[in-house]
Design a protein around this motif. Structure first.
Motif, PDB file in Angstrom:
ATOM      1  N   GLU A  36       2.482  -3.567  43.482  1.00 48.46           N
ATOM      2  CA  GLU A  36       3.362  -4.279  44.513  1.00 48.46           C
ATOM      3  C   GLU A  36       4.044  -5.261  43.847  1.00 48.46           C
ATOM      4  O   GLU A  36       3.775  -5.852  42.559  1.00 48.46           O
ATOM      5  CB  GLU A  36       2.340  -4.838  45.469  1.00 48.46           C
ATOM      6  CG  GLU A  36       1.483  -3.962  46.222  1.00 48.46           C
ATOM      7  CD  GLU A  36       0.468  -4.681  47.106  1.00 48.46           C
ATOM      8  OE1 GLU A  36      -0.063  -5.950  46.916  1.00 48.46           O
ATOM      9  OE2 GLU A  36      -0.088  -3.925  47.976  1.00 48.46           O
ATOM     10  N   THR A 189       4.254   3.114  44.479  1.00 50.11           N
ATOM     11  CA  THR A 189       4.998   1.725  45.074  1.00 50.11           C
ATOM     12  C   THR A 189       5.303   2.389  46.491  1.00 50.11           C
ATOM     13  O   THR A 189       5.853   3.293  46.615  1.00 50.11           O
ATOM     14  CB  THR A 189       6.215   1.339  44.272  1.00 50.11           C
ATOM     15  OG1 THR A 189       7.200   2.385  44.440  1.00 50.11           O
ATOM     16  CG2 THR A 189       5.879   1.447  42.816  1.00 50.11           C
ATOM     17  N   ARG A 202      -5.014  -2.483  44.116  1.00 49.53           N
ATOM     18  CA  ARG A 202      -3.671  -3.030  44.249  1.00 49.53           C
ATOM     19  C   ARG A 202      -3.270  -3.750  43.021  1.00 49.53           C
ATOM     20  O   ARG A 202      -4.139  -4.614  42.224  1.00 49.53           O
ATOM     21  CB  ARG A 202      -3.611  -4.361  45.403  1.00 49.53           C
ATOM     22  CG  ARG A 202      -3.112  -3.537  46.651  1.00 49.53           C
ATOM     23  CD  ARG A 202      -3.369  -4.472  47.694  1.00 49.53           C
ATOM     24  NE  ARG A 202      -2.929  -3.849  48.978  1.00 49.53           N
ATOM     25  CZ  ARG A 202      -3.813  -2.822  49.829  1.00 49.53           C
ATOM     26  NH1 ARG A 202      -4.795  -2.724  49.327  1.00 49.53           N
ATOM     27  NH2 ARG A 202      -3.267  -2.456  50.713  1.00 49.53           N
TER      28      ARG A 202
END
Length: 208
Positions: A36, A189, A202
């Motif tokens: 992220e 992604t 994450r």
């Protein structure tokens, strides 16, 4: 078979700006790693490094405990990379696109396998339609058919949900979940929520 991808102290510079410095990444069998970060934070660059496409970085990259440069053939035999763009040729049909990817990978032609893969992504009946006449979502489905056609333990996927409708999103979620449950690994992604999937970790990249 073990499946462990590890990056230590990764650093990458673009246009006199460090995208990331001192980044450590470990991916084990059965895990989904979601990368992220804001636009320009280096998500796609990181995916290309982790998939062995870029070598202008600092740090170490290992596959199953061995430097990637010494086991590149084994690594690539376990890897399937899908980029942000669908990567399909508009002048070819879905069947021809998949056959082209098989030839590119040195795999024997398998028209029946291509047809099954297209059926799995909801493109039955469109096998012989030029891709340029299909919608953006259907183009994405042609690309995603490679997940079935070319079995690989490690998937590296850059925004694979782009242009998919609700049915396509559900199909891909189920495929990701099944891949992880059966021992595969995923680096992804996406702007899509992955709340329904298990073993999702994450990795946050910050703006430089």
């Amino acid at each position: 078979m073990s499946l462990r991808l590890q990056a230590r102290q990764l650093a990458c510079e673009r246009d006199d700006r460090w995208l990331f410095v001192g980044l450590n990444v470990t991916l084990e069998r059965g895990e989904i790693l979601r990368v992220e970060g804001p636009n320009g934070s280096g998500k796609t660059t990181l995916l290309k490094i982790l998939s062995g496409q870029l070598d202008d970085y600092e740090g170490a990259l290992e596959f199953n405990g061995q430097p990637l440069r010494t086991c590149r053939d084994v690594f690539l035999a376990n890897l399937l990379y899908l980029g942000h763009a669908p990567g399909v040729k508009a002048g070819l049909t879905p069947l021809e696109n998949l056959a082209w990817y098989q030839a590119l990978g040195g795999e024997p032609p398998d028209e029946a396998g291509c047809e099954r893969a297209l059926n799995d992504v909801g493109l039955a009946g469109f096998e012989d339609t030029p891709v340029g006449r299909l919608s953006a979502g259907q183009n994405r489905r042609v690309a995603l058919a490679r997940l079935t056609l070319t079995p690989r333990a490690l998937w590296v996927l850059d925004e694979p949900f782009t242009a998919l409708d609700r049915e396509g999103v559900l199909m891909l979620e189920q495929r990701l979940s099944h891949h992880a449950r059966t021992g595969g690994s995923v680096i992804i992604t996406t702007h899509h929520a992955l709340g329904g999937l298990e073993r999702v970790r994450r990795l946050q990249l910050g703006s430089a």
